[in-house]
Write a protein that holds these residues in place. Structure first.
Motif, short mmCIF file in Angstrom:
data_model
loop_
_atom_site.label_atom_id
_atom_site.label_comp_id
_atom_site.label_asym_id
_atom_site.label_seq_id
_atom_site.Cartn_x
_atom_site.Cartn_y
_atom_site.Cartn_z
N PHE A 118 42.50 -32.68 25.80
CA PHE A 118 41.72 -33.91 25.91
C PHE A 118 41.76 -34.42 27.35
O PHE A 118 42.81 -34.42 27.99
CB PHE A 118 42.27 -34.98 24.98
N GLY A 119 40.61 -34.86 27.82
CA GLY A 119 40.52 -35.37 29.18
C GLY A 119 39.88 -36.73 29.21
O GLY A 119 39.79 -37.42 28.18
N PRO A 120 39.39 -37.14 30.36
CA PRO A 120 38.69 -38.43 30.45
C PRO A 120 37.35 -38.35 29.73
O PRO A 120 36.85 -37.26 29.43
CB PRO A 120 38.50 -38.61 31.96
N PRO A 121 36.74 -39.49 29.44
CA PRO A 121 35.45 -39.47 28.74
C PRO A 121 34.36 -38.84 29.58
O PRO A 121 34.19 -39.17 30.75
CB PRO A 121 35.17 -40.96 28.47
N VAL A 122 33.63 -37.89 28.98
CA VAL A 122 32.55 -37.18 29.63
C VAL A 122 31.28 -37.39 28.82
O VAL A 122 31.30 -37.30 27.59
CB VAL A 122 32.87 -35.67 29.76
N ARG A 123 30.17 -37.67 29.49
CA ARG A 123 28.90 -37.94 28.81
C ARG A 123 28.43 -36.68 28.07
O ARG A 123 28.41 -35.58 28.62
CB ARG A 123 27.85 -38.38 29.82
N VAL A 124 28.05 -36.87 26.83
CA VAL A 124 27.50 -35.79 26.02
C VAL A 124 25.99 -35.76 26.23
O VAL A 124 25.32 -36.78 26.03
CB VAL A 124 27.82 -36.00 24.52
N PRO A 125 25.42 -34.62 26.63
CA PRO A 125 23.97 -34.56 26.85
C PRO A 125 23.20 -34.85 25.58
O PRO A 125 23.64 -34.56 24.47
CB PRO A 125 23.75 -33.10 27.29
N GLY A 126 22.02 -35.44 25.75
CA GLY A 126 21.17 -35.70 24.59
C GLY A 126 20.57 -37.08 24.63
O GLY A 126 21.04 -37.98 25.35
N ALA A 127 19.50 -37.25 23.87
CA ALA A 127 18.84 -38.54 23.78
C ALA A 127 19.62 -39.48 22.88
O ALA A 127 20.52 -39.06 22.16
CB ALA A 127 17.42 -38.35 23.25
N GLY A 128 19.23 -40.74 22.92
CA GLY A 128 19.90 -41.72 22.08
C GLY A 128 20.92 -42.52 22.84
O GLY A 128 20.94 -42.53 24.08
N PRO A 129 21.80 -43.22 22.14
CA PRO A 129 22.80 -44.05 22.81
C PRO A 129 23.74 -43.18 23.63
O PRO A 129 23.97 -42.01 23.31
CB PRO A 129 23.55 -44.71 21.64
N PRO A 130 24.28 -43.72 24.73
CA PRO A 130 25.21 -42.94 25.57
C PRO A 130 26.49 -42.61 24.82
O PRO A 130 27.24 -43.50 24.41
CB PRO A 130 25.47 -43.84 26.77
N VAL A 131 26.73 -41.33 24.62
CA VAL A 131 27.90 -40.86 23.88
C VAL A 131 28.85 -40.16 24.85
O VAL A 131 28.43 -39.33 25.65
CB VAL A 131 27.49 -39.87 22.76
N PHE A 132 30.13 -40.49 24.74
CA PHE A 132 31.15 -39.89 25.59
C PHE A 132 32.22 -39.26 24.71
O PHE A 132 32.63 -39.83 23.71
CB PHE A 132 31.78 -40.95 26.49
N ALA A 133 32.66 -38.07 25.10
CA ALA A 133 33.67 -37.34 24.34
C ALA A 133 34.86 -37.01 25.23
O ALA A 133 34.73 -36.91 26.46
CB ALA A 133 33.08 -36.07 23.74
N LEU A 134 36.02 -36.82 24.61
CA LEU A 134 37.25 -36.51 25.34
C LEU A 134 37.57 -35.03 25.33
O LEU A 134 38.45 -34.59 26.06
CB LEU A 134 38.42 -37.30 24.74
N ALA A 135 36.89 -34.25 24.48
CA ALA A 135 37.16 -32.81 24.39
C ALA A 135 36.03 -32.13 23.66
O ALA A 135 35.27 -32.76 22.91
CB ALA A 135 38.49 -32.53 23.67
N ALA A 136 35.90 -30.84 23.87
CA ALA A 136 35.00 -30.03 23.06
C ALA A 136 35.67 -29.76 21.72
O ALA A 136 36.90 -29.65 21.63
CB ALA A 136 34.69 -28.71 23.78
N TYR A 137 34.86 -29.66 20.67
CA TYR A 137 35.38 -29.45 19.33
C TYR A 137 35.68 -27.96 19.12
O TYR A 137 34.87 -27.19 18.62
CB TYR A 137 34.37 -29.94 18.29
N GLY A 138 36.86 -27.57 19.54
CA GLY A 138 37.29 -26.18 19.43
C GLY A 138 38.75 -26.07 19.79
O GLY A 138 39.33 -26.99 20.38
N GLY A 139 39.36 -24.96 19.46
CA GLY A 139 40.74 -24.70 19.84
C GLY A 139 41.70 -25.77 19.35
O GLY A 139 41.60 -26.27 18.23
N ALA A 140 42.63 -26.14 20.23
CA ALA A 140 43.67 -27.09 19.86
C ALA A 140 43.11 -28.47 19.53
O ALA A 140 43.60 -29.14 18.62
CB ALA A 140 44.70 -27.20 20.98
N ALA A 141 42.09 -28.89 20.27
CA ALA A 141 41.50 -30.21 20.00
C ALA A 141 40.95 -30.28 18.58
O ALA A 141 41.17 -31.27 17.86
CB ALA A 141 40.40 -30.51 21.02
N ARG A 142 40.25 -29.24 18.16
CA ARG A 142 39.72 -29.20 16.80
C ARG A 142 40.85 -29.23 15.77
O ARG A 142 40.77 -29.95 14.76
CB ARG A 142 38.87 -27.95 16.62
N GLU A 143 41.90 -28.45 16.01
CA GLU A 143 43.00 -28.41 15.05
C GLU A 143 43.69 -29.76 14.93
O GLU A 143 44.10 -30.17 13.84
CB GLU A 143 44.01 -27.33 15.47
N LEU A 144 43.85 -30.46 16.04
CA LEU A 144 44.48 -31.78 16.00
C LEU A 144 43.63 -32.78 15.22
O LEU A 144 44.14 -33.57 14.42
CB LEU A 144 44.74 -32.29 17.42
#
Length: 206
Positions: free
Chosen positions: A29-55
Motif C-alpha cells: 500500500f502506498g499514497p493515494p493515486v488517482r484511478v483513471p476513468g470518468a466519474g467522481p475522482p477515485v483514489f486507491a492505495l494499492a492495486a487489487y492483487g498479491g498481498a494487498a488483495r489477500e489482506l
C-alpha cells in the motif's frame, strides 16, 4: 498456556509466521493515486492483487477484524493527501448488501472508517434487490444499483462538512458513481472517493 503458543500468528497477506501483517505486505500500500476513468475522482492505495488483495479478503471475508486498525491507519494517512479535502472531513462508508454485512458481523468498511480516527457517517444503504456484483460487467453493475442506493435518515454528516466516500475495492466505479450521485442530490459535496485497492488493470504503482 498462552493461545499464541498454540496458534502462532501469521500474516494474512503472505502467511509468514510471527507478524500480522508483515512489513513486506504492508508495503503493498502506498499514497493515494488517482484511478483513471470518468466519474467522481477515485483514489486507491494499492492495486487489487498479491498481498494487498489477500489482506483485503482476510479483513472482508475471513474474519480478521484486527485488520480494521491497520487499514484505519492507512486511511488516516491518506485522507489529508486527497485534493479538495480540508480539515474536518467525514468518511461515508460505501454500503454493503444486508446479507453480506450480517455474515461479516457488520459493515467492514464502517469498522475501518471508525478505526481511522475520522468522524464516520453510515449515511448510505442498499435497497432490496441489489445482487452480488462480483460477476457483473459495467452495464449490469449500473443496472443493479439504479435507484437502489438510499440515504439513511439521521446518519448524515453535518451540513457543509467535506465528505470522502470510503470503500475497500473499486472495479468499474459503478458503486462510487451511484453513491456520490445520491449524496450530491442531498446537497452533500464529495470531493474525493478513497478505496484501499483498485481492480482496474490500467492502474499501477511504482
Amino acid at each position: 498456556m498462552p493461545i499464541e503458543l498454540l496458534f502462532p500468528s501469521r500474516c494474512p497477506g503472505c502467511g509468514a509466521w510471527g507478524a500480522r501483517p508483515c512489513e513486506s505486505c504492508l508495503a503493498s500500500f502506498g499514497p493515494p493515486v488517482r484511478v483513471p476513468g470518468a466519474g467522481p475522482p477515485v483514489f486507491a492505495l494499492a492495486a487489487y492483487g498479491g498481498a494487498a488483495r489477500e489482506l483485503v479478503l482476510a479483513f472482508k471475508e475471513r474474519g480478521r477484524r484486527e485488520l480494521a486498525a491497520v487499514f484505519g491507519a492507512l486511511v488516516a494517512a491518506a485522507v489529508p493527501r486527497l485534493p479538495g479535502v480540508g480539515p474536518g472531513a467525514w468518511l461515508v462508508p460505501a454500503p454493503s448488501r444486508a446479507s453480506a454485512a450480517r455474515a461479516r458481523g457488520g459493515s467492514h468498511v464502517l469498522r475501518m472508517a471508525r478505526a481511522s480516527g475520522f468522524s464516520a457517517a453510515p449515511a448510505l444503504a442498499f435497497a432490496r434487490g441489489v445482487r452480488d456484483s462480483v460477476r457483473l460487467d459495467t452495464a449490469s453493475r449500473q443496472a443493479n444499483l439504479a435507484g437502489r442506493v438510499r440515504l439513511v435518515p439521521g446518519r448524515l454528516p453535518p451540513p457543509g462538512a467535506p465528505v470522502v466516500l470510503l470503500d475497500d475495492v473499486v472495479t468499474t466505479g459503478s458503486t462510487a458513481r451511484a453513491c456520490v450521485s445520491v449524496l450530491k442530490a442531498a446537497g452533500i459535496g464529495v470531493p474525493a472517493v478513497l478505496t484501499l485497492t483498485t481492480a482496474r488493470r490500467t492502474h499501477s504503482y511504482g
